[in-house]
Motif scaffolding. Structure first.
Motif, short mmCIF file in Angstrom:
data_model
loop_
_atom_site.label_atom_id
_atom_site.label_comp_id
_atom_site.label_asym_id
_atom_site.label_seq_id
_atom_site.Cartn_x
_atom_site.Cartn_y
_atom_site.Cartn_z
N TRP A 9 -23.98 7.98 -19.48
CA TRP A 9 -23.34 9.26 -19.76
C TRP A 9 -21.82 9.11 -19.85
N GLY A 10 -21.28 8.21 -19.06
CA GLY A 10 -19.83 8.03 -19.08
C GLY A 10 -19.44 6.79 -18.31
N LYS A 11 -18.18 6.43 -18.42
CA LYS A 11 -17.66 5.27 -17.70
C LYS A 11 -16.51 5.67 -16.80
N ALA A 12 -16.41 4.96 -15.69
CA ALA A 12 -15.39 5.28 -14.70
C ALA A 12 -14.72 4.01 -14.22
N GLN A 13 -13.55 4.17 -13.62
CA GLN A 13 -12.82 3.02 -13.08
C GLN A 13 -12.03 3.45 -11.86
N PHE A 14 -11.98 2.58 -10.88
CA PHE A 14 -11.35 2.92 -9.60
C PHE A 14 -9.83 2.86 -9.72
N VAL A 15 -9.17 3.94 -9.29
CA VAL A 15 -7.71 4.00 -9.29
C VAL A 15 -7.21 4.54 -7.95
N PHE A 16 -6.00 4.13 -7.60
CA PHE A 16 -5.31 4.71 -6.46
C PHE A 16 -4.38 5.80 -6.98
N ILE A 17 -4.22 6.83 -6.20
CA ILE A 17 -3.40 7.99 -6.57
C ILE A 17 -2.26 8.09 -5.55
N TYR A 18 -1.03 8.31 -6.03
CA TYR A 18 0.11 8.36 -5.11
C TYR A 18 1.15 9.37 -5.59
N LYS A 22 -1.79 -4.11 1.83
CA LYS A 22 -1.81 -4.30 3.28
C LYS A 22 -0.40 -4.21 3.85
N ALA A 23 0.55 -4.87 3.18
CA ALA A 23 1.94 -4.84 3.64
C ALA A 23 2.50 -3.42 3.62
N TRP A 24 2.17 -2.67 2.55
CA TRP A 24 2.67 -1.29 2.45
C TRP A 24 2.10 -0.43 3.58
N ILE A 25 0.81 -0.58 3.86
CA ILE A 25 0.17 0.21 4.92
C ILE A 25 0.83 -0.07 6.27
N LYS A 26 1.14 -1.36 6.54
CA LYS A 26 1.78 -1.71 7.80
C LYS A 26 3.21 -1.18 7.87
N ASP A 27 3.87 -1.13 6.73
CA ASP A 27 5.25 -0.62 6.69
C ASP A 27 5.31 0.91 6.73
N ASN A 28 4.18 1.56 6.49
CA ASN A 28 4.14 3.04 6.45
C ASN A 28 2.98 3.53 7.32
N PRO A 29 3.05 3.30 8.63
CA PRO A 29 1.93 3.65 9.51
C PRO A 29 1.58 5.14 9.44
N GLY A 30 0.29 5.40 9.40
CA GLY A 30 -0.21 6.77 9.39
C GLY A 30 -0.25 7.42 8.02
N ARG A 31 0.22 6.72 6.98
CA ARG A 31 0.32 7.34 5.65
C ARG A 31 -0.79 6.90 4.69
N PHE A 32 -1.77 6.20 5.21
CA PHE A 32 -2.88 5.76 4.35
C PHE A 32 -4.18 5.81 5.16
N THR A 33 -5.25 6.15 4.48
CA THR A 33 -6.59 6.04 5.05
C THR A 33 -7.58 6.08 3.91
N TYR A 34 -8.86 6.00 4.23
CA TYR A 34 -9.91 6.06 3.21
C TYR A 34 -11.13 6.74 3.82
N PRO A 35 -11.97 7.35 2.98
CA PRO A 35 -13.14 8.06 3.51
C PRO A 35 -14.14 7.08 4.13
N ALA A 36 -14.82 7.54 5.15
CA ALA A 36 -15.83 6.70 5.80
C ALA A 36 -17.08 6.61 4.93
N PRO A 37 -17.60 5.41 4.72
CA PRO A 37 -18.91 5.29 4.06
C PRO A 37 -19.96 6.05 4.88
N PHE A 93 -13.96 2.03 -2.21
CA PHE A 93 -12.71 1.42 -1.74
C PHE A 93 -12.98 0.09 -1.04
N ILE A 94 -14.00 0.06 -0.20
CA ILE A 94 -14.33 -1.17 0.52
C ILE A 94 -14.73 -2.27 -0.46
N ARG A 95 -15.52 -1.93 -1.46
CA ARG A 95 -15.89 -2.92 -2.47
C ARG A 95 -14.68 -3.35 -3.29
N GLN A 96 -13.74 -2.44 -3.51
CA GLN A 96 -12.51 -2.77 -4.21
C GLN A 96 -11.71 -3.81 -3.44
#
Length: 415
Positions: A166-175, A191-206, A214-217
């Motif tokens: 039906w369609g095609k999709a691709q994983f992107v980050f949004i900022y 990884k470096a950005w997350i450590k430099d910006n604590p508390g400003r990133f997360t991902y949904p729980a499987p 995201f985990i597969r990415q």
């Protein structure tokens, strides 16, 4: 247990077949007759039917496309009333069909299901799908490249004509470009950005779809030989041994996540809320045009942009399938064929409607159709098709998805 019961029924059926005599072989079943009929006959039978399509209902753009663009045209042109039934997760459909199969319910309530990945494999392995039907669809034969790897294989599983792309999709980050001037472009930079910006990133729980993606990415980024995961060639023990770098990575960023990784958003909608409120500076999507859609709805800031990792960006195809006990199979085939038409695919591709990737092959389009396609431009928050194509990676085998999700719970969430 279900498969054993099914096998027993089949065995009993074989043992008692001689007792039925000519009665069983005198004529084809209605389902088989439908697969052998001309498509004009199928459309004739479909007229007047109400077709229920079960699909994830969490995206307003998708819902609007179905309700305001597709449904009126299907009713006018095909004489079919299309009923969209929203669900929270595709697994709901699988569980419903498993229950109906075990109960011997031959007439269900689902005519079309929006499906892909591990849910397709589950449905296929348990004989929950009807078909193969795609070769009966004129628009499939006209516009789809059935030999394209990302069409023929769904998370490494041969579709065997049981679902139509039906369609095609691709994983992107949004900022938010107001808060991140230069987004990270590799897993190590992330990884470096997350450590430099604590508390400003997360991902949904499987098992949230986007959280699992995201985990597969990340797995694709930390793997030295990602190609070996494209087919189900590894047993569980070997896979779990090979993907330990994934758990190392996720545990290294865990203390720097929102809420210090003690808790995770339960789904992508919750993560999007955190992003919209400015609590986190990134979110993510398997729809490259999702950010534009959210900007138009006034839910994301106008400075929102997207990026992909240069390690590779996961891409997949999503499909439409017909359950084994769909009550309106003719109507389902007619609707799916319509959704594969150039007109419907073009409207779906338009960011003003949905902005979903095309399932149809560009090589099969006429010059006039190609010209119409060129008139549709991606929004300012979206990456160009060329940029997306440059870093596209196929999804891993669906056989591994549940194992990876369980591994995340055991090796990351519980730590």
């Amino acid at each position: 247990m279900f498969k054993k019961i099914l096998a027993l029924f089949l065995t009993l059926g074989l043992l008692t077949a001689p007792l039925a005599g000519c009665r069983q072989t005198a004529s084809l079943s209605p389902d088989k007759e439908l697969l052998q009929a001309d498509f004009s006959q199928i459309q004739k039978e479909a007229r007047g039917q109400t077709v229920a399509i079960y699909m994830w209902g969490g995206d307003e753009s998708v819902n609007r496309y179905m309700d305001e663009w597709v449904a009126p045209r299907v009713e006018k042109e095909l004489g079919i009333k299309l009923k969209r039934v929203p669900i929270n997760d595709a697994r709901e459909m699988i569980n419903k069909l498993l229950t109906e199969k075990e109960a011997g319910k031959t007439k269900g309530s689902i005519d079309i299901m929006w499906i892909n990945g591990e849910n397709f494999k589950l449905a296929k392995d348990n004989d929950l799908l009807w078909g193969p039907f795609v070769d009966k669809l004129p628009n499939y034969n006209r516009y789809i490249d059935g030999e394209d790897y990302q069409i023929k294989y769904d998370f490494g599983e041969d579709t065997e004509g049981l679902e139509a792309p039906w369609g095609k999709a691709q994983f992107v980050f949004i900022y938010d470009s107001n808060k991140i001037a230069s987004p990270p472009d590799t897993v190590e930079a992330l990884k470096a950005w997350i450590k430099d910006n604590p508390g400003r990133f997360t991902y949904p729980a499987p098992p949230d779809f986007t959280g699992s993606a995201f985990i597969r990415q990340i797995l694709a980024g930390v793997s030295s030989n990602y190609d070996r995961y494209l087919t189900a060639s590894l047993d569980r023990e070997s896979l779990e041994t090979e993907i330990t770098p994934l758990w190392d990575y996720l545990n290294q960023i865990k203390p720097y996540l929102w809420q210090k990784g003690i808790t995770y958003p339960e789904n992508i909608a919750k993560l999007n809320e955190l992003y919209a409120q400015g609590e986190v500076y990134m979110t993510m999507s398997y729809n490259p045009n999702y950010a534009d859609n959210m900007i138009k709805q006034g839910r994301f800031p106008a400075t929102t942009r997207t990026f992909v990792l240069k390690n590779g960006s996961l891409a997949n195809t999503h499909y439409l399938a017909i359950p084994f006990n769909a009550p309106h199979k003719a109507g389902a085939m007619a609707v799916i064929d319509y959704l594969l038409s150039f007109e419907a695919q073009l409207a779906k591709f338009d960011p003003a409607n949905w902005g979903d990737g095309l399932a149809i092959s560009l090589a099969k389009l006429s010059p006039e159709e190609k010209e119409k396609l060129k008139q549709i431009k991606p929004g300012k928050a979206a990456l160009s098709p060329e940029e997306l194509e440059k870093y596209k990676l196929p999804e891993l085998s669906g056989a591994y998805v549940d194992i990876i999700e369980e591994g995340w719970f055991n090796h990351v969430a519980k730590n």
